[in-house]
Design an enzyme around this catalytic site. Structure first.
Site, PDB file in Angstrom:
ATOM      1  CG  HIS A 167      -1.929  -1.078   1.225  1.00 48.43           C
ATOM      2  ND1 HIS A 167      -2.893  -1.231   0.250  1.00 48.43           N
ATOM      3  CD2 HIS A 167      -2.115  -2.109   2.090  1.00 48.43           C
ATOM      4  CE1 HIS A 167      -3.631  -2.293   0.524  1.00 48.43           C
ATOM      5  NE2 HIS A 167      -3.170  -2.852   1.629  1.00 48.43           N
ATOM      6  CG  HIS A 212      -6.324  -4.333   7.220  1.00 48.39           C
ATOM      7  ND1 HIS A 212      -6.472  -5.127   6.104  1.00 48.39           N
ATOM      8  CD2 HIS A 212      -7.528  -3.744   7.415  1.00 48.39           C
ATOM      9  CE1 HIS A 212      -7.722  -5.026   5.662  1.00 48.39           C
ATOM     10  NE2 HIS A 212      -8.375  -4.189   6.444  1.00 48.39           N
TER      11      HIS A 212
END
Length: 123
Positions: free
Chosen positions: A12, A113
Protein backbone atom coordinates in the site's frame (compact mmCIF):
# COMPACT_ATOMS: atom_id res chain seq x y z
CA UNK A 1 10.11 -3.25 11.63
CA UNK A 2 7.83 -6.21 11.83
CA UNK A 3 6.75 -8.44 8.95
CA UNK A 4 3.13 -7.25 8.99
CA UNK A 5 4.25 -3.62 8.65
CA UNK A 6 6.65 -4.52 5.84
CA UNK A 7 3.79 -6.31 4.10
CA UNK A 8 1.58 -3.24 4.52
CA UNK A 9 4.26 -1.04 2.93
CA UNK A 10 4.76 -3.47 0.05
CA UNK A 11 1.05 -3.57 -0.71
CA UNK A 12 0.00 0.00 0.00
CA UNK A 13 2.89 2.47 0.05
CA UNK A 14 4.50 4.32 -2.85
CA UNK A 15 6.08 7.58 -1.67
CA UNK A 16 6.45 9.36 -5.01
CA UNK A 17 4.50 7.79 -7.86
CA UNK A 18 5.66 8.30 -11.44
CA UNK A 19 2.05 8.77 -12.52
CA UNK A 20 -1.49 8.07 -11.45
CA UNK A 21 -2.85 6.59 -14.66
CA UNK A 22 -3.89 3.09 -15.68
CA UNK A 23 -0.33 2.25 -16.76
CA UNK A 24 0.89 3.15 -13.25
CA UNK A 25 -1.59 0.65 -11.78
CA UNK A 26 -0.73 -2.10 -14.25
CA UNK A 27 2.99 -1.67 -13.49
CA UNK A 28 2.72 -1.32 -9.71
CA UNK A 29 0.33 -4.22 -9.22
CA UNK A 30 2.72 -6.50 -11.08
CA UNK A 31 5.83 -5.09 -9.41
CA UNK A 32 4.29 -5.60 -5.95
CA UNK A 33 3.27 -9.21 -6.74
CA UNK A 34 -0.51 -8.74 -6.73
CA UNK A 35 -1.27 -10.19 -10.15
CA UNK A 36 -1.26 -13.97 -9.57
CA UNK A 37 -4.24 -13.98 -9.43
CA UNK A 38 -5.26 -10.42 -10.31
CA UNK A 39 -6.20 -8.65 -7.06
CA UNK A 40 -9.57 -6.88 -7.47
CA UNK A 41 -8.74 -3.62 -5.72
CA UNK A 42 -5.63 -2.15 -4.15
CA UNK A 43 -4.88 1.35 -2.89
CA UNK A 44 -1.43 2.94 -2.86
CA UNK A 45 -0.84 5.72 -0.34
CA UNK A 46 1.61 8.44 -1.37
CA UNK A 47 3.71 10.78 0.75
CA UNK A 48 5.66 10.23 3.95
CA UNK A 49 5.55 6.84 5.72
CA UNK A 50 5.96 8.61 9.10
CA UNK A 51 2.67 10.44 8.45
CA UNK A 52 0.98 7.09 7.82
CA UNK A 53 2.48 5.64 11.01
CA UNK A 54 1.23 8.70 12.90
CA UNK A 55 -2.35 7.54 12.19
CA UNK A 56 -1.65 4.77 14.71
CA UNK A 57 -1.41 7.35 17.50
CA UNK A 58 -2.91 10.74 18.26
CA UNK A 59 -0.49 12.74 16.09
CA UNK A 60 -2.54 12.03 12.95
CA UNK A 61 -5.14 9.46 13.94
CA UNK A 62 -8.33 8.96 15.88
CA UNK A 63 -10.21 5.85 16.93
CA UNK A 64 -12.65 4.47 14.39
CA UNK A 65 -15.08 1.57 14.68
CA UNK A 66 -13.99 -2.04 15.27
CA UNK A 67 -10.55 -1.11 16.58
CA UNK A 68 -9.53 0.69 13.39
CA UNK A 69 -7.89 4.12 13.16
CA UNK A 70 -8.89 6.98 10.86
CA UNK A 71 -6.43 9.63 9.72
CA UNK A 72 -7.05 13.22 10.80
CA UNK A 73 -5.54 14.56 7.58
CA UNK A 74 -6.10 13.41 4.00
CA UNK A 75 -3.54 11.47 1.97
CA UNK A 76 -2.95 11.43 -1.77
CA UNK A 77 -3.93 7.93 -2.88
CA UNK A 78 -4.25 5.96 -6.09
CA UNK A 79 -6.76 3.11 -6.09
CA UNK A 80 -6.29 0.44 -8.75
CA UNK A 81 -9.39 -1.54 -9.73
CA UNK A 82 -9.25 -4.66 -11.87
CA UNK A 83 -11.18 -4.11 -15.10
CA UNK A 84 -12.76 -7.56 -14.87
CA UNK A 85 -12.45 -10.62 -17.01
CA UNK A 86 -10.03 -13.39 -16.19
CA UNK A 87 -8.28 -13.33 -12.80
CA UNK A 88 -5.16 -14.64 -14.56
CA UNK A 89 -2.43 -12.33 -15.90
CA UNK A 90 -2.07 -10.15 -17.77
CA UNK A 91 -4.09 -8.02 -15.36
CA UNK A 92 -5.52 -4.70 -16.52
CA UNK A 93 -6.37 -1.99 -14.01
CA UNK A 94 -8.14 1.33 -13.97
CA UNK A 95 -6.63 4.08 -11.79
CA UNK A 96 -8.62 6.38 -9.51
CA UNK A 97 -6.83 9.28 -7.85
CA UNK A 98 -8.08 10.88 -4.66
CA UNK A 99 -7.08 13.01 -1.72
CA UNK A 100 -8.85 11.45 1.27
CA UNK A 101 -8.61 10.20 4.81
CA UNK A 102 -7.56 6.59 5.25
CA UNK A 103 -8.70 3.92 7.70
CA UNK A 104 -6.12 1.40 8.91
CA UNK A 105 -5.57 -1.28 11.53
CA UNK A 106 -2.49 -0.88 13.71
CA UNK A 107 -0.48 -3.28 15.85
CA UNK A 108 2.19 -2.07 18.28
CA UNK A 109 2.14 1.38 16.68
CA UNK A 110 2.56 0.16 13.09
CA UNK A 111 -0.01 0.01 10.27
CA UNK A 112 -0.74 -3.59 9.28
CA UNK A 113 -3.99 -3.34 7.25
CA UNK A 114 -5.68 -0.77 5.01
CA UNK A 115 -9.47 -0.82 5.05
CA UNK A 116 -10.01 -0.80 1.27
CA UNK A 117 -13.76 -0.40 1.33
CA UNK A 118 -13.84 2.75 3.48
CA UNK A 119 -15.58 5.54 1.57
CA UNK A 120 -15.20 8.91 3.28
CA UNK A 121 -18.42 10.86 3.81
CA UNK A 122 -19.01 13.76 1.44
CA UNK A 123 -18.20 17.12 3.09
Amino acid sequence: QNDAYRGFLRKHYDPSPTGHDDRYCNTMMERRNMTRPCKDTNTFIHGNSDDIRAVCDDRNGEPYRNGLRRSRSPFQVTTCRHRGGSPRPPCRYRAFRANRVIVIRCRDGFPIHLEENFIPPRP
